[in-house]
Design a protein around this motif. Structure first.
Motif, short mmCIF file in Angstrom:
data_model
loop_
_atom_site.label_atom_id
_atom_site.label_comp_id
_atom_site.label_asym_id
_atom_site.label_seq_id
_atom_site.Cartn_x
_atom_site.Cartn_y
_atom_site.Cartn_z
N LEU A 208 44.71 -32.75 15.12
CA LEU A 208 44.34 -31.74 16.11
C LEU A 208 42.84 -31.47 16.06
O LEU A 208 42.17 -31.38 17.10
N LEU A 209 42.28 -31.34 14.87
CA LEU A 209 40.85 -31.07 14.74
C LEU A 209 40.00 -32.18 15.36
O LEU A 209 39.01 -31.91 16.06
N VAL A 210 40.38 -33.41 15.11
CA VAL A 210 39.60 -34.53 15.64
C VAL A 210 39.70 -34.57 17.16
O VAL A 210 38.69 -34.79 17.86
N VAL A 211 40.89 -34.36 17.70
CA VAL A 211 41.05 -34.39 19.15
C VAL A 211 40.25 -33.26 19.81
O VAL A 211 39.60 -33.45 20.84
N LEU A 212 40.27 -32.07 19.20
CA LEU A 212 39.50 -30.96 19.75
C LEU A 212 38.00 -31.25 19.69
O LEU A 212 37.25 -30.91 20.62
N THR A 273 43.76 -46.46 26.62
CA THR A 273 42.94 -45.80 27.63
C THR A 273 41.67 -45.22 27.02
O THR A 273 40.56 -45.43 27.53
N LEU A 274 41.82 -44.51 25.90
CA LEU A 274 40.65 -43.92 25.26
C LEU A 274 39.69 -44.98 24.72
O LEU A 274 38.47 -44.84 24.82
N LEU A 275 40.25 -46.05 24.16
CA LEU A 275 39.40 -47.08 23.57
C LEU A 275 38.63 -47.87 24.63
O LEU A 275 37.56 -48.42 24.33
N TRP A 276 39.14 -47.92 25.86
CA TRP A 276 38.42 -48.62 26.92
C TRP A 276 37.50 -47.70 27.71
O TRP A 276 36.40 -48.10 28.10
N THR A 277 37.95 -46.48 27.97
CA THR A 277 37.19 -45.62 28.88
C THR A 277 36.08 -44.83 28.18
O THR A 277 35.07 -44.50 28.82
N THR A 278 36.22 -44.51 26.91
CA THR A 278 35.15 -43.77 26.22
C THR A 278 33.86 -44.59 26.16
O THR A 278 32.78 -44.07 26.46
N PRO A 279 33.91 -45.90 25.83
CA PRO A 279 32.67 -46.70 25.94
C PRO A 279 32.15 -46.76 27.37
O PRO A 279 30.93 -46.78 27.59
N ALA A 280 33.06 -46.76 28.35
CA ALA A 280 32.62 -46.79 29.75
C ALA A 280 31.86 -45.52 30.11
O ALA A 280 30.90 -45.57 30.91
N VAL A 281 32.26 -44.38 29.55
CA VAL A 281 31.54 -43.13 29.80
C VAL A 281 30.12 -43.23 29.26
O VAL A 281 29.15 -42.85 29.94
N LEU A 377 35.75 -41.32 17.71
CA LEU A 377 37.00 -41.95 18.14
C LEU A 377 37.25 -43.25 17.38
O LEU A 377 38.37 -43.49 16.89
N LEU A 378 36.25 -44.09 17.28
CA LEU A 378 36.43 -45.37 16.59
C LEU A 378 36.74 -45.17 15.11
O LEU A 378 37.52 -45.91 14.52
N GLY A 379 36.14 -44.15 14.52
CA GLY A 379 36.37 -43.89 13.10
C GLY A 379 37.72 -43.27 12.82
O GLY A 379 38.23 -43.36 11.70
N ALA A 380 38.30 -42.59 13.84
CA ALA A 380 39.55 -41.86 13.61
C ALA A 380 40.63 -42.25 14.61
O ALA A 380 41.53 -41.47 14.86
N ARG A 381 40.56 -43.46 15.14
CA ARG A 381 41.49 -43.84 16.21
C ARG A 381 42.94 -43.83 15.74
O ARG A 381 43.84 -43.54 16.52
#
Length: 388
Positions: A208-212, A273-281, A377-381
């Protein structure tokens, strides 16, 4: 596939009214400053006051409201929101107007926190992402329709007319809550048995902490850029002021597309989705910083960034609700507070960047915050989303 409950769409209507209020000041600050006899900088504090009220109000209201019936809480927040907008529309005093923004934000935060929790109860657990997407569509539609309409209304009839319009928008939303949110079906009978201490202790959970943290960083980058989009359009791209509204609408259209896509991806494909779109951002903000002097590239990238940024943000909200199962009444407030912490810090850093680096400075802030989110994200995927 079964249809989503009507109550979700009625809640989204209230989110639309509140989202319009949150974002509409972007085009009203100069006229408010002139009418009330304050500086433009002082009038800009109205935006900061709203964001701070959201950060503080979400967990506070959720804690107080955890034993209250959700329908009564939602209705009370909407009515309070409408009333403070009536006060704002009639006051001649800037201090009172500033206070109404804080109270409105607390009501908004309380509504959104309870609405997020209610939305998760209205659907099966494997449809949480779609429920969140419907709820947040109210915000994105506000950006597409409500904010430009508010700006035009304020130009034609004065800034006070926009506050009256928001108050009126709350009336059908309140009626929808009364008629559409059933008292018995949206309440989990076991919720009141979860002690507040246990719900607060859920914040110690690494997932939860990492997602927040990710939600705060991602939203901070988005709002650092969005808040200062106008000077990029008029100064860097050398376009007329009319194009500011065009850029805002394009960003809003993109955000609606992103939230809609998130509703279809957040439940079954969150990890990929997160692994593809976060780099896109990160890439998108970088390109926007580099190409913002070219009008066609600027407008195209604004549309694209609205989509990918809100897609990432919506997926993270859904993941936060999944990670907060030990906090059934407080989980929505944690997500709300994290998003608005980003919406507070991002523009503050953007303001410093404008002073030091000019109109493109906030885009650099967006790059930095979204890049930091990518590193986290990459460190805590494996913590954020278990392998699909």
């Amino acid at each position: 596939m079964p249809r989503l409950p009507l109550a979700l769409y009625l809640l989204a209507l209230a989110v639309f009214a509140m989202g319009t209020s949150e974002f509409m000041l972007a085009g009203l600050v100069p006229s408010i400053a002139a009418d009330l006899g304050v500086s433009v900088g002082a009038a800009g504090l109205l935006t900061s006051a709203f964001a701070v009220g959201m950060v503080v109000g979400a967990p506070t209201m959720a804690a107080f409201a955890r034993h209250w019936p959700p329908r009564a809480t939602l209705l009370g927040c909407v009515v309070a929101f409408a009333l403070v907008h009536v006060v704002a529309a009639t006051t001649p005093d800037f201090g009172v107007l500033l206070a109404t923004r804080v109270v409105a934000a607390v009501a908004n935060a309380g509504f959104l926190a309870v609405a997020l929790a209610t939305a998760t109860r209205l659907v099966p657990s494997d449809r949480t992402g779609r429920a969140v997407a419907v709820l947040l569509s109210g915000t994105t539609i506000a950006m597409v329709v409500g904010v430009p309409a508010g700006s035009l209304l304020g130009t034609a009839l004065g800034w006070r007319s926009t506050f009256w319009a928001v108050a009126l928008l709350c009336l059908p939303a309140a009626l929808g809550i009364v008629l559409g949110v059933r008292v018995g079906r949206e309440v989990d009978p076991d919720d009141h048995r979860t002690p507040l201490g246990r719900e607060l202790a859920a914040l110690r959970a690494p997932r939860l902490l990492v997602v927040l943290l990710l939600a705060a960083l991602a939203n901070g980058g988005t709002f650092a850029a969005f808040t200062f989009l106008a000077p990029v359009v008029t100064e860097t791209a050398d376009l007329g002021e009319t194009w500011v509204s065009v850029a805002l609408v394009l960003f809003g259209v993109g955000s609606f597309v992103g939230v809609t896509a998130a509703g279809r991806l957040a439940d079954q494909h969150a990890r990929s989705t997160l692994l593809w779109t976060t780099p896109a951002v990160v890439l998108g903000w970088t390109l926007l910083a580099l190409l913002s002097a070219h009008p066609v590239a600027l407008l195209g990238l604004v549309l694209a960034q609205g989509a990918v940024a809100f897609l990432v943000g919506s997926v993270l909200i859904a993941r936060a609700l999944h990670a907060a199962t030990e906090a059934p009444t407080m989980g929505g407030s944690y997500a709300t507070a994290a998003l608005n912490l980003g919406a507070t810090v991002g523009p503050a850093l953007g303001a410093l960047a404008v002073a030091g680096a000019g109109a493109r400075g906030p885009l650099g802030v967006a790059v930095a915050l979204s890049a930091l989110a990518l590193v986290v994200l990459l460190g805590a995927r494996r913590v954020v989303v278990p392998r699909e």
